[in-house]
Design an enzyme around this catalytic site. Structure first.
Site, PDB file in Angstrom:
ATOM      1  N   HIS A 176      -7.141  -5.773  -0.776  1.00 33.79           N
ATOM      2  CA  HIS A 176      -6.021  -4.929  -0.337  1.00 33.79           C
ATOM      3  C   HIS A 176      -5.221  -5.559   0.809  1.00 33.79           C
ATOM      4  O   HIS A 176      -4.059  -5.250   1.010  1.00 33.79           O
ATOM      5  CB  HIS A 176      -6.563  -3.555   0.082  1.00 33.79           C
ATOM      6  N   SER A 204       0.849  -1.188   0.000  1.00 33.04           N
ATOM      7  CA  SER A 204       0.000   0.000   0.000  1.00 33.04           C
ATOM      8  C   SER A 204       0.892   1.248   0.000  1.00 33.04           C
ATOM      9  O   SER A 204       1.667   1.439  -0.936  1.00 33.04           O
ATOM     10  CB  SER A 204      -0.938  -0.032   1.206  1.00 33.04           C
ATOM     11  N   ASP A 225      -8.761  -5.451  -5.273  1.00 33.62           N
ATOM     12  CA  ASP A 225      -8.346  -4.458  -4.283  1.00 33.62           C
ATOM     13  C   ASP A 225      -9.456  -3.424  -4.126  1.00 33.62           C
ATOM     14  O   ASP A 225      -9.817  -2.743  -5.091  1.00 33.62           O
ATOM     15  CB  ASP A 225      -7.044  -3.798  -4.742  1.00 33.62           C
TER      16      ASP A 225
END
Ligand code: CA
Length: 523
Positions: free
Chosen positions: A451, A196, A412
């Site tokens: 994610h 991320s 995601d």
């Protein structure tokens, strides 16, 4: 302030705090799994510290103060340093961990999540594996975006730059210097690991400070930040504009219907849409369907259609990728209360408040699609050079022998993988084509993975091992193994992931739950 107001302010703060924690947990989780992996072979067997941990407090580096150096409860040397950039009065805190007995000869830098630059807690896994390792707060504490404004409400460019790129570089310089001071030799190889924001930080290092790392692991990178972060408020803008906040159950019904419609078109009915870009399920098919006590309406279908389509300008032109079909929509189209009101994703909201509107009290409910477009354009102009992390020219990184593995889940829910695919294609174009790029940079896409690297699809494994082998033995990562576990931790499905644009194709015989029955397929 009366008591109720006070309590609700505390509650709001707590909720925001929880959201930050959730996000950080989402980001750290996929990477901490590495701690269980066998440690890499020591590069310098018998290497030992040449000084005491405590003596590192006397170590001298420009614009750096060593605050403390102590042995922690696990027997590792923990150093905290502060880096400053005069004449600014910023304080980039750097956390360094140095194994006393089991140094594997390598250095590992670790990334953060959201606006959190990183955290000392991320050193535990690498330390257990024998890495000298570091993390940094990139100049501010916590996960809020409020650091972007100074006490007078003006943009605090030094702290923005520290968070965007400088803090991670400082961390690397300090971490490597302390490693050398402690063991009397430089680390044999240096690796950066992040997901991320950490994935973005990894790519930023490759672009801006190519000498810092030999190998970089960049998971679900928050790159093209200046475009995708403001774009991620779009689902709320759509619902606000339609005056129709769609409840979670209906969003889930739409996602489930898309999966049901497109799952088997890839040849295997496994609850996963292998390539969501080929799924064009129309949510209108759900109109009239019962969802609990409620009925899915035309207006609901239009909201879902616009969220899947993605942000568009007033003239209809492309702003950013939508959320792909099969992806959890509630993360960005969150709602709460009765009647339902929107609950924007905290990082996007912070970005609008502190970076774009530059007003902590800014009310997102004032956003029309037209105002959304204006602020998005402001973001592109104002922060592209700072936060964008989308420079495709990786010549210096490649030429110094750097290698990078980028990986991204195709479901995601916070960062559409399409942005990463766009970037990788631009790298291919810039760096001499697909073949030449694959010699130093590879992208792996994980179908059905979110994610936090969970979801209906199998989770990629072994990326740290893969990058180490690539750097130290020259073994190309021709595939990553992904695996899905049941609730008891038993592996119930394995699948190979091949470097983009190759995908895994079923041979036609044997179990579809076993990786050996799949081969690489060119697009
Ligand atoms: Ca499927």
């Amino acid at each position: 302030m009366n008591r109720d107001l006070f309590l609700s302010a505390i509650q709001a703060r707590l909720n925001r705090y929880r959201q930050h924690i959730l996000l950080i947990a989402l980001v750290i989780a996929p990477l901490s799994g590495e701690a269980a992996d066998p440690p890499p072979k020591p590069l310098f067997p018998g290497a030992a510290p040449v000084c005491s941990c405590e003596s590192l407090t006397n170590f001298s580096l420009p614009n750096t103060t060593i605050e403390s150096a102590v042995i922690d409860s696990n027997g590792a040397c923990r150093v905290t340093a502060i880096v400053n950039h005069p004449p600014a009065e910023d304080r980039v805190k750097v956390f360094v961990g140095l194994p006393v007995t089991n140094w594997n000869g390598r250095f590992q830098g670790n990334g953060g999540g959201g606006f959190l630059g990183g955290s000392a807690s991320s050193l535990r896994g690498p330390l257990a594996q024998g890495f000298a390792t570091a993390a940094t707060d990139t100049g501010h504490e916590g996960g809020s975006g409020s650091f972007a404004l100074d006490a007078k409400g003006r943009l605090n460019w030094q702290l923005i730059i520290d968070n965007a790129y400088l803090g991670i570089h400082d961390m690397t310089v300090v971490g490597k210097a302390l490693t050398k001071a402690f063991y009397g030799k430089e680390p044999g190889y240096s690796y950066f690991v992040g997901g991320s924001t950490g994935g973005r930080q990894g790519l930023m290092e490759a672009q801006r400070y190519p000498d810092d790392y030999d190998g970089i692991l960049s998971g679900c990178p928050a790159i093209i930040f200046h475009r995708f972060v403001p774009a991620s408020l779009w689902p709320q803008v759509v619902m606000l504009d339609a005056k129709n906040f769609v409840p979670k159950a209906k969003l889930e019904a739409a996602t489930a219907a898309a999966v049901a419609a497109c799952d088997k078109s890839d040849g295997i009915t496994d609850g996963v849409i292998e390539d969501p870009s080929r799924c064009d399920y129309d949510p209108k098919a759900l109109v009239g369907t019962k969802v609990g006590d409620d009925t899915f309406t035309e207006a609901d279908a239009e909201v879902v259609r616009r969220i899947w389509e993605g942000p568009r300008a007033q003239d209809g032109s492309f702003i950013w990728h939508g959320m792909s079909r099969g992806t959890d929509l509630f993360a960005l189209a969150g709602t709460a209360g009765s009647p339902l009101v929107g609950k924007p994703f905290s990082i996007a909201l912070d970005y609008y408040r502190y970076f774009l509107a530059q007003d902590p009290e800014w009310d997102w409910k004032t956003l029309t699609p037209a105002r959304f477009e204006q602020l998005w354009k402001q973001s592109v102009e104002q922060y592209g050079d700072v936060f964008g992390t989308d420079d495709p020219d990786l010549t210096r990184f490649r030429d110094r022998g750097g290698r990078i593995i980028i990986y991204h889940g195709l479901s995601d829910q916070l960062i559409p993988a399409e942005g990463t695919i766009d970037y990788y294609k631009r790298v291919q174009q810039q760096m001499g084509g697909a073949k030449k790029t694959a010699e130093f940079a590879r992208l792996f896409l994980a179908p059905g993975i979110d994610h936090g690297f969970r979801g209906a699809g199998p989770t990629p494994r072994g990326h740290l091992e893969a990058i180490i082998r690539w750097i130290e033995q020259g073994t190309f990562p021709d595939q990553l193994l992904a695996e899905r576990k049941d609730s008891n931790g038993k592996v119930v499905r394995t699948r190979p992931l091949f470097p983009y644009p190759h995908t895994a194709k079923y041979k036609g015989t044997g179990s579809t739950d076993e990786a050996v029955n799949f081969v690489s397929k060119a697009p």
